[in-house]
Design a protein around this motif. Sequence first.
Motif, PDB file in Angstrom:
ATOM      1  N   HIS A 175      13.919   2.180 -12.040  1.00 27.68           N
ATOM      2  CA  HIS A 175      13.717   0.789 -11.629  1.00 27.68           C
ATOM      3  C   HIS A 175      12.943   0.670 -10.319  1.00 27.68           C
ATOM      4  N   GLY A 176      12.212   1.721  -9.965  1.00 24.08           N
ATOM      5  CA  GLY A 176      11.367   1.685  -8.777  1.00 24.08           C
ATOM      6  C   GLY A 176      10.033   1.025  -9.087  1.00 24.08           C
ATOM      7  N   GLU A 177       9.367   0.567  -8.055  1.00 23.12           N
ATOM      8  CA  GLU A 177       8.064  -0.079  -8.223  1.00 23.12           C
ATOM      9  C   GLU A 177       7.009   0.966  -8.577  1.00 23.12           C
ATOM     10  N   ILE A 178       6.184   0.630  -9.528  1.00 21.34           N
ATOM     11  CA  ILE A 178       5.068   1.493  -9.911  1.00 21.34           C
ATOM     12  C   ILE A 178       3.794   0.659  -9.917  1.00 21.34           C
ATOM     13  N   ARG A 179       2.692   1.323  -9.735  1.00 25.63           N
ATOM     14  CA  ARG A 179       1.398   0.644  -9.762  1.00 25.63           C
ATOM     15  C   ARG A 179       0.530   1.313 -10.821  1.00 25.63           C
ATOM     16  N   ALA A 180      -0.059   0.501 -11.664  1.00 24.56           N
ATOM     17  CA  ALA A 180      -0.959   1.017 -12.695  1.00 24.56           C
ATOM     18  C   ALA A 180      -2.386   0.963 -12.160  1.00 24.56           C
ATOM     19  N   PHE A 181      -3.086   2.096 -12.223  1.00 26.65           N
ATOM     20  CA  PHE A 181      -4.484   2.174 -11.794  1.00 26.65           C
ATOM     21  C   PHE A 181      -5.326   2.755 -12.915  1.00 26.65           C
ATOM     22  N   PRO A 182      -6.555   2.277 -13.054  1.00 23.18           N
ATOM     23  CA  PRO A 182      -7.452   2.890 -14.042  1.00 23.18           C
ATOM     24  C   PRO A 182      -7.901   4.263 -13.534  1.00 23.18           C
ATOM     25  N   THR A 183      -8.120   5.181 -14.461  1.00 22.39           N
ATOM     26  CA  THR A 183      -8.648   6.494 -14.089  1.00 22.39           C
ATOM     27  C   THR A 183     -10.169   6.459 -14.182  1.00 22.39           C
ATOM     28  N   ASN A 184     -10.784   7.540 -13.773  1.00 24.49           N
ATOM     29  CA  ASN A 184     -12.238   7.622 -13.850  1.00 24.49           C
ATOM     30  C   ASN A 184     -12.728   7.892 -15.275  1.00 24.49           C
ATOM     31  N   TYR A 185     -11.814   7.987 -16.252  1.00 27.52           N
ATOM     32  CA  TYR A 185     -12.217   8.162 -17.651  1.00 27.52           C
ATOM     33  C   TYR A 185     -11.588   7.081 -18.544  1.00 27.52           C
ATOM     34  N   ASP A 186     -11.411   5.888 -17.985  1.00 29.49           N
ATOM     35  CA  ASP A 186     -10.989   4.694 -18.723  1.00 29.49           C
ATOM     36  C   ASP A 186      -9.594   4.763 -19.338  1.00 29.49           C
ATOM     37  N   ARG A 187      -8.686   5.459 -18.700  1.00 30.83           N
ATOM     38  CA  ARG A 187      -7.277   5.437 -19.079  1.00 30.83           C
ATOM     39  C   ARG A 187      -6.509   4.964 -17.845  1.00 30.83           C
ATOM     40  N   TRP A 188      -5.232   4.708 -17.974  1.00 28.51           N
ATOM     41  CA  TRP A 188      -4.440   4.168 -16.867  1.00 28.51           C
ATOM     42  C   TRP A 188      -3.297   5.114 -16.531  1.00 28.51           C
ATOM     43  N   VAL A 189      -2.938   5.143 -15.246  1.00 27.84           N
ATOM     44  CA  VAL A 189      -1.872   6.018 -14.766  1.00 27.84           C
ATOM     45  C   VAL A 189      -0.963   5.231 -13.832  1.00 27.84           C
ATOM     46  N   TYR A 190       0.334   5.524 -13.907  1.00 24.38           N
ATOM     47  CA  TYR A 190       1.292   4.929 -12.972  1.00 24.38           C
ATOM     48  C   TYR A 190       1.368   5.807 -11.730  1.00 24.38           C
ATOM     49  N   LEU A 191       1.105   5.197 -10.581  1.00 22.74           N
ATOM     50  CA  LEU A 191       1.191   5.908  -9.311  1.00 22.74           C
ATOM     51  C   LEU A 191       2.263   5.271  -8.443  1.00 22.74           C
ATOM     52  N   ALA A 192       2.752   6.041  -7.496  1.00 21.41           N
ATOM     53  CA  ALA A 192       3.720   5.531  -6.532  1.00 21.41           C
ATOM     54  C   ALA A 192       3.020   4.502  -5.645  1.00 21.41           C
ATOM     55  N   PRO A 193       3.753   3.550  -5.097  1.00 24.59           N
ATOM     56  CA  PRO A 193       3.108   2.519  -4.282  1.00 24.59           C
ATOM     57  C   PRO A 193       2.640   3.008  -2.911  1.00 24.59           C
ATOM     58  N   HIS A 194       3.147   4.165  -2.460  1.00 24.41           N
ATOM     59  CA  HIS A 194       2.794   4.659  -1.130  1.00 24.41           C
ATOM     60  C   HIS A 194       2.259   6.080  -1.205  1.00 24.41           C
ATOM     61  N   GLU A 195       1.455   6.435  -0.217  1.00 27.52           N
ATOM     62  CA  GLU A 195       0.930   7.799  -0.133  1.00 27.52           C
ATOM     63  C   GLU A 195       1.988   8.728   0.462  1.00 27.52           C
ATOM     64  N   ALA A 196       1.793  10.031   0.240  1.00 27.95           N
ATOM     65  CA  ALA A 196       2.699  11.053   0.765  1.00 27.95           C
ATOM     66  C   ALA A 196       1.871  12.260   1.180  1.00 27.95           C
ATOM     67  N   PRO A 197       2.376  13.088   2.102  1.00 27.76           N
ATOM     68  CA  PRO A 197       1.650  14.311   2.469  1.00 27.76           C
ATOM     69  C   PRO A 197       1.519  15.241   1.262  1.00 27.76           C
ATOM     70  N   ALA A 198       0.385  15.885   1.146  1.00 27.61           N
ATOM     71  CA  ALA A 198       0.107  16.755  -0.005  1.00 27.61           C
ATOM     72  C   ALA A 198       1.136  17.874  -0.146  1.00 27.61           C
ATOM     73  N   LYS A 199       1.666  18.370   0.966  1.00 28.65           N
ATOM     74  CA  LYS A 199       2.620  19.484   0.881  1.00 28.65           C
ATOM     75  C   LYS A 199       3.911  19.091   0.170  1.00 28.65           C
ATOM     76  N   GLU A 200       4.215  17.802   0.089  1.00 29.83           N
ATOM     77  CA  GLU A 200       5.445  17.344  -0.551  1.00 29.83           C
ATOM     78  C   GLU A 200       5.278  17.074  -2.042  1.00 29.83           C
ATOM     79  N   ILE A 201       4.033  17.053  -2.521  1.00 27.38           N
ATOM     80  CA  ILE A 201       3.754  16.681  -3.915  1.00 27.38           C
ATOM     81  C   ILE A 201       3.151  17.883  -4.643  1.00 27.38           C
ATOM     82  N   PRO A 202       3.723  18.302  -5.779  1.00 27.90           N
ATOM     83  CA  PRO A 202       3.114  19.391  -6.550  1.00 27.90           C
ATOM     84  C   PRO A 202       1.681  19.032  -6.952  1.00 27.90           C
ATOM     85  N   SER A 203       0.825  20.022  -7.023  1.00 30.22           N
ATOM     86  CA  SER A 203      -0.608  19.789  -7.259  1.00 30.22           C
ATOM     87  C   SER A 203      -0.875  19.017  -8.553  1.00 30.22           C
ATOM     88  N   ARG A 204      -0.041  19.181  -9.543  1.00 30.28           N
ATOM     89  CA  ARG A 204      -0.229  18.483 -10.821  1.00 30.28           C
ATOM     90  C   ARG A 204      -0.142  16.968 -10.680  1.00 30.28           C
TER      91      ARG A 204
END
Length: 155
Positions: free
Chosen positions: A47-76
């Motif tokens: 039930h957390g907030e998500i944001r839908a963004f278009p990708t560079n190949y015309d598909r959509w992805v749910y991203l978190a609303p805020h940025e985070a340091p790269a070391k905290e997020i797996p590369s995938r």
Amino acid sequence: MAELCDTCWNDFANDLAEYEGATAPPRPEPGPEDFEWIEPPECPECHGEIRAFPTNYDRWVYLAPHEAPAKEIPSRYRWRLMEIPRLYSHVAVRMAATHPLPGELVRPAHVAVCVSPDAVAAVEEARESDLRRGQPREPDDFGDAQLRGRRDING
């Protein structure tokens, strides 16, 4: 560079979207007479907030609303938002080929911050995969066993 027919492009883009987790439906486009407020979607699991963004190949992805340091997020699950004039306000691009500095900010896919058990398990698996890629390999992984065999044969 090769050009793909529409069918081949859609097959390729769908496979890439499945691999990258870009399987979100597009945002609803309000009509010119529509004045209703559109609430941001929320995750059905946490039930957390998500944001839908278009990708560079015309598909959509749910991203978190805020940025985070790269070391905290797996590369995938690391994404960046790029501004593309006249198309959308921002387009999501997965950071597959580049490795940001540990403190650089990235936009995580929602699954990377979701607290559902399935998401937590997937993120832990991705972290372990990153760690395995970063650790030095055993000597036999480099083919040293084959080299030892050649040395024995060649004297």
